[in-house]
Design a protein around this motif. Structure first.
Motif, short mmCIF file in Angstrom:
data_model
loop_
_atom_site.label_atom_id
_atom_site.label_comp_id
_atom_site.label_asym_id
_atom_site.label_seq_id
_atom_site.Cartn_x
_atom_site.Cartn_y
_atom_site.Cartn_z
N PHE A 113 -11.16 20.23 -6.46
CA PHE A 113 -10.19 19.61 -5.56
C PHE A 113 -10.62 19.77 -4.11
O PHE A 113 -10.43 18.87 -3.28
CB PHE A 113 -8.80 20.23 -5.75
N ASP A 114 -11.23 20.92 -3.78
CA ASP A 114 -11.69 21.14 -2.41
C ASP A 114 -12.78 20.15 -2.03
O ASP A 114 -12.80 19.62 -0.91
CB ASP A 114 -12.20 22.57 -2.26
N THR A 115 -13.71 19.90 -2.96
CA THR A 115 -14.79 18.95 -2.70
C THR A 115 -14.23 17.54 -2.51
O THR A 115 -14.62 16.81 -1.58
CB THR A 115 -15.80 18.95 -3.85
N ILE A 116 -13.31 17.16 -3.37
CA ILE A 116 -12.69 15.83 -3.27
C ILE A 116 -11.96 15.69 -1.94
O ILE A 116 -12.08 14.68 -1.25
CB ILE A 116 -11.73 15.61 -4.46
N ALA A 117 -11.19 16.72 -1.58
CA ALA A 117 -10.45 16.68 -0.31
C ALA A 117 -11.39 16.56 0.87
O ALA A 117 -11.12 15.83 1.83
CB ALA A 117 -9.58 17.92 -0.17
N SER A 118 -12.53 17.26 0.82
CA SER A 118 -13.49 17.22 1.91
C SER A 118 -14.05 15.81 2.12
O SER A 118 -14.17 15.33 3.24
CB SER A 118 -14.62 18.20 1.64
N VAL A 119 -14.38 15.13 1.00
CA VAL A 119 -14.93 13.77 1.10
C VAL A 119 -13.89 12.79 1.61
O VAL A 119 -14.14 12.00 2.53
CB VAL A 119 -15.47 13.33 -0.27
N PHE A 120 -12.67 12.87 1.06
CA PHE A 120 -11.65 11.90 1.44
C PHE A 120 -11.10 12.18 2.84
O PHE A 120 -10.54 11.28 3.48
CB PHE A 120 -10.52 11.89 0.40
N SER A 121 -11.25 13.41 3.33
CA SER A 121 -10.73 13.73 4.66
C SER A 121 -11.54 13.06 5.77
O SER A 121 -11.11 13.06 6.93
CB SER A 121 -10.73 15.25 4.87
N SER B 214 0.82 -1.19 0.00
CA SER B 214 0.00 0.00 0.00
C SER B 214 0.86 1.25 0.00
O SER B 214 2.09 1.20 -0.02
CB SER B 214 -0.94 -0.01 1.20
N SER B 215 0.19 2.40 0.03
CA SER B 215 0.86 3.69 -0.05
C SER B 215 -0.08 4.74 0.54
O SER B 215 -1.29 4.55 0.57
CB SER B 215 1.16 4.01 -1.52
N PRO B 216 0.43 5.87 1.01
CA PRO B 216 -0.46 6.94 1.50
C PRO B 216 -1.12 7.71 0.36
O PRO B 216 -1.97 8.57 0.60
CB PRO B 216 0.48 7.84 2.30
N ASN B 217 -0.74 7.42 -0.88
CA ASN B 217 -1.29 8.13 -2.04
C ASN B 217 -2.24 7.24 -2.82
O ASN B 217 -1.94 6.07 -3.09
CB ASN B 217 -0.16 8.59 -2.97
N LEU B 218 -3.39 7.79 -3.21
CA LEU B 218 -4.38 7.05 -3.97
C LEU B 218 -4.57 7.68 -5.34
O LEU B 218 -4.75 8.89 -5.47
CB LEU B 218 -5.73 7.04 -3.24
N TYR B 219 -4.54 6.84 -6.37
CA TYR B 219 -4.86 7.26 -7.73
C TYR B 219 -6.36 7.02 -7.92
O TYR B 219 -6.84 5.89 -7.82
CB TYR B 219 -4.04 6.42 -8.72
N VAL B 220 -7.12 8.10 -8.15
CA VAL B 220 -8.59 8.02 -8.19
C VAL B 220 -9.07 8.42 -9.58
O VAL B 220 -8.89 9.57 -10.01
CB VAL B 220 -9.23 8.94 -7.13
N ALA B 221 -9.67 7.47 -10.30
CA ALA B 221 -10.19 7.73 -11.64
C ALA B 221 -11.69 8.01 -11.57
O ALA B 221 -12.37 7.66 -10.60
CB ALA B 221 -9.92 6.54 -12.56
N ASN B 222 -12.20 8.67 -12.63
CA ASN B 222 -13.60 9.10 -12.71
C ASN B 222 -13.90 10.15 -11.67
O ASN B 222 -14.96 10.19 -11.05
CB ASN B 222 -14.56 7.92 -12.55
N CYS B 223 -12.93 11.06 -11.48
CA CYS B 223 -13.02 12.04 -10.40
C CYS B 223 -12.12 13.22 -10.76
O CYS B 223 -10.95 13.03 -11.09
CB CYS B 223 -12.55 11.39 -9.10
N GLY B 224 -12.68 14.45 -10.72
CA GLY B 224 -11.86 15.61 -11.01
C GLY B 224 -12.66 16.76 -11.58
O GLY B 224 -13.89 16.67 -11.75
N PRO B 225 -12.00 17.88 -11.88
CA PRO B 225 -12.70 19.08 -12.38
C PRO B 225 -13.49 18.85 -13.65
O PRO B 225 -14.53 19.48 -13.85
CB PRO B 225 -11.55 20.07 -12.61
#
Length: 343
Positions: free
Chosen positions: A33-41, A16-27
């Motif tokens: 980015f703020d919305t994505i960060a809010s959900v993943f936080s 594993s890794s602390p970084n996630l590659y997330v597809a079907n997601c973005g501007p």
């Protein structure tokens, strides 16, 4: 210069890794980015959300802790996410790598908070304005005419800053400051830990638009032009700002005499101390006292900045609002070696 590269971890499938590659997601699919960060936080502290490529439909979500990434992947991978428009996310672990074009040989640690820099008079407030206020401010200046310089565009309010003399003409006022910045001025006056913030009447504003990769040469704002508090609001895109304090007796270089190579390789001189700080969108920076009068500040000409071992790509534009008070008499600061009024 390309986007940061991201690769799957090498080794066992379960690594594993602390970084996630997330597809079907973005501007490009309507998710900021703020919305994505809010959900993943909700699964742990997020270090940042970055574009994985130019498509706008794939991002990297970087966590502080690897366990947070594990929990988020288990909860969201290949499942509809109601808080992200019901989209099915396709997630895998990722390793963030700097692109080959990024030269980090001359890099220095980049701080996230001003207190780490140990520069008296330097302050930074995150989220000084909301995302909605940011959009409104950007829309307001985009409705007004820009003046083009060599590498960026500017607007001036109150008084025009004259780049030829690096000063202003106090006899040529441009009138009152526009009403759309009044809420920012009021918020500045409410800063509780600055004794004179409530009393200073800021009467000059310069708006700078920096395209991706464009920086600013090292300089100290002319002492005789402005008083001792200089506020800078960053909007639209991030950057790092670096500071230099030269040794006593060393003549400061003139901004127009410094080449891009000298800016990008400042370790070639041992005559100054260097510090660096990360300026996220919607943050407010204050230069006062020693930070304002004795430290040169500048923005390196980078498209990608290295911050805490993460490669952060600058946005397509960064817009800064610099708020200052025009000085009506000579400067009497405690740093005469840097002062044009006392030299």
């Amino acid at each position: 210069m390309g986007f940061p590269r991201f690769e799957r971890p090498k080794g066992l499938d379960g690594e594993s890794s602390p970084n996630l590659y997330v597809a079907n997601c973005g501007p490009a699919v309507g998710l900021s980015f703020d919305t994505i960060a809010s959900v993943f936080s909700t699964f742990g502290e997020v270090n940042g959300v970055y574009a994985a490529d130019e498509s706008g439909t794939r991002v990297i979500v970087s966590y502080i802790e690897e366990s947070s990434a594990q929990t988020a992947l288990k909860a969201l991978n290949r499942r509809p996410c109601p808080d992200l428009g019901g989209r099915f996310l396709h997630i895998q672990y990722s390793i963030m790598q700097l692109p080959k074009q990024v030269n980090t040989n001359d890099s220095i640690p980049v701080s996230l908070v001003a207190s780490e820099l140990n520069i008296p008079g330097l302050h930074l407030w995150h989220d000084f304005v909301t995302a909605t206020e940011e959009e409104e401010l950007l829309a307001a200046v985009d409705d007004r005419p820009w003046k083009s310089l060599a590498k960026r565009r500017v607007q001036h309010y109150g008084y025009e800053f004259l780049y030829e003399t690096r000063n202003i003409n106090t006899r040529e006022s441009m009138g009152e400051l526009p009403s759309f910045i009044s809420p920012i001025l009021e918020r500045i006056s409410l800063i509780s830990n600055l004794d004179n913030a409530a009393n200073i009447v800021l009467d000059q504003v310069t708006v700078n638009e920096y395209p991706s990769g464009v920086g600013l040469s090292p300089h100290i704002d002319t002492h005789s032009a402005f008083e001792g508090l200089i506020f800078s609001l960053s909007l639209a895109g991030p950057c790092i700002m670096e500071f230099r304090r030269y040794s006593e007796g060393v003549s400061l270089p003139k901004p127009d005499s410094i080449t891009d190579n000298q800016v990008e390789n400042p370790n070639s001189s041992s005559n100054f101390i260097r510090r660096a700080i990360y300026l996220p969108p919607r943050s407010m920076l204050l230069l006062s006292g020693e930070a304002r009068y004795a430290w040169l500040h500048y923005i390196p000409h980078h498209k990608i900045d290295l911050v805490k071992d993460s490669a952060i790509r600058r946005g397509s534009r960064r817009v800064s609002f610099t708020f200052r008070k025009v000085r009506t008499g000579p400067c009497k600061c405690e740093f005469p070696q840097h002062c044009d009024s006392q030299s």
